[in-house]
Design an enzyme around this catalytic site. Sequence first.
Site, mmCIF file in Angstrom:
data_model
loop_
_atom_site.group_PDB
_atom_site.id
_atom_site.type_symbol
_atom_site.label_atom_id
_atom_site.label_comp_id
_atom_site.label_asym_id
_atom_site.label_seq_id
_atom_site.Cartn_x
_atom_site.Cartn_y
_atom_site.Cartn_z
ATOM 1 N N SER A 103 -28.114 -28.974 -3.084
ATOM 2 C CA SER A 103 -28.364 -29.618 -1.793
ATOM 3 C C SER A 103 -28.461 -28.620 -0.642
ATOM 4 O O SER A 103 -28.999 -28.951 0.417
ATOM 5 C CB SER A 103 -27.260 -30.640 -1.495
ATOM 6 N N HIS A 143 -22.524 -28.901 4.221
ATOM 7 C CA HIS A 143 -23.909 -28.876 4.680
ATOM 8 C C HIS A 143 -23.962 -28.642 6.188
ATOM 9 O O HIS A 143 -22.934 -28.609 6.855
ATOM 10 C CB HIS A 143 -24.599 -30.186 4.305
ATOM 11 N N ASP A 176 -18.087 -33.956 5.930
ATOM 12 C CA ASP A 176 -18.977 -32.985 5.286
ATOM 13 C C ASP A 176 -18.839 -31.664 6.033
ATOM 14 O O ASP A 176 -19.383 -31.483 7.119
ATOM 15 C CB ASP A 176 -20.422 -33.477 5.328
#
Length: 443
Positions: free
Chosen positions: A161, A414, A411
């Site tokens: 990702s 990311h 998160d």
Amino acid sequence: MKMAISNPYKDQFHSLTKKLFPWTLYALLPIALLSLYLYPLPFLPSTESELPHSTSNIIISHSTPPSFASTPPSSEKENTFDTPSCDYFNGKWIRDRRGPLYNGTTCGTIKEGQNCIKHGRPDSGYLYWRWKPSECKLPRFEPKTFLELVENKHIAFVGDSMARNQLESLLCMLSTFSNPNLVYTSGDDNKFRRWHFDSHNATVSVYWSPFLVQGVEKSNEGPNHNKLYLDLVDERWAKDMDEMDYVVLSIGHWFLHPAVYFEGGLVLGCHYCVGLNHTEIGFYEVLRKALRTTLNSIIDRRGNKGSKIDVIVTTFSPAHFEGEWDKAGACPKTKPYRDREKELEGMDSEMRKIEIEEVEDAKVKGSEFGGVRFEALDVTKLALLRPDGHPGPYMYPFPFANGVQERVQNDCVHWCLPGPVDTWNEIFLEIMKKWEDHPRTQE
């Protein structure tokens, strides 16, 4: 012999001059300072100037593609990192009044979980920083230049990702100049996608391959561990290798999960495989084996054919969890770390070291074939210094609309878009420009 005759007027003038001269300087000094304040010298770069202490009143609005008149002039691009003295791994984050090229409302390719502006992140200061290497300048991204370099070519982002995060950043920056058309999508969560820029006949793809080699990902229905076949490249992306002109590889975080490793059809060992009778081995050498298999496969499949391909390996991007991942304030920072405030060490350093070493080894192997080039896009340290750039709780829309919750998913891996990951692609463009200025040794 004549005697010198004294001039009384002349003597008085000299005396008066001596008295008035210091007072004249005192009078001129504030005028000069005021002039510098109102009309600063042209050689002072605005990109390194400080922002106001408060950014709460800054409004981001790019409803139309931004003007490129603010792009630094060519003289500012001298001594960029393609010069021997430049090392873009070392540097610091400096204030940048201009902010990003795009925002979360003008780019339709951002994954929802990274669209921090749309999801209500209240602070915007994280958008006004740019990376300054210690010995050179990193120019602002030029979408037109990038598209000209990839005209009639295909760029493939391959990996986990983080590869997708970098890809979507690139698409957003390019879309300020030319609109990408989505021409293919497949897989859960759009893990395999392709866009086409009609203006330059350029193709950009993303391939989900979190290990680069063949693997079976853990699932809710099956075993709670991954399976990796370290000597076999993942054909989900490798089968299209002949169509690729640039390959950007990005892996790392998935190697931290429980896994069983295979090599030569036999079990090599495992990582955190509770209940299985396998030898416990660390994931560092597994990462090395997987990356080596991948780079060797590219050399074997493209180098032996004499075809051209350029390979970028984006180094490991550190996470910034402070405490539990599902507790409020897991990544609470709102500013970058200052220089030397955070050192690169431990797992982050080791992951980067392995990737750098494998790229250097591939360069030696690939030098036998003039058409294969490798480069590390070394972002580990500059990413380490940006704890403020993650979505945190804003991976979901307006997480505190009903008040602050003690438990909230965060998160801290990311990157918000726009955000620090845009810098990855600024460096990517500089690598491409360097390659363009230094053609292959064999054609």
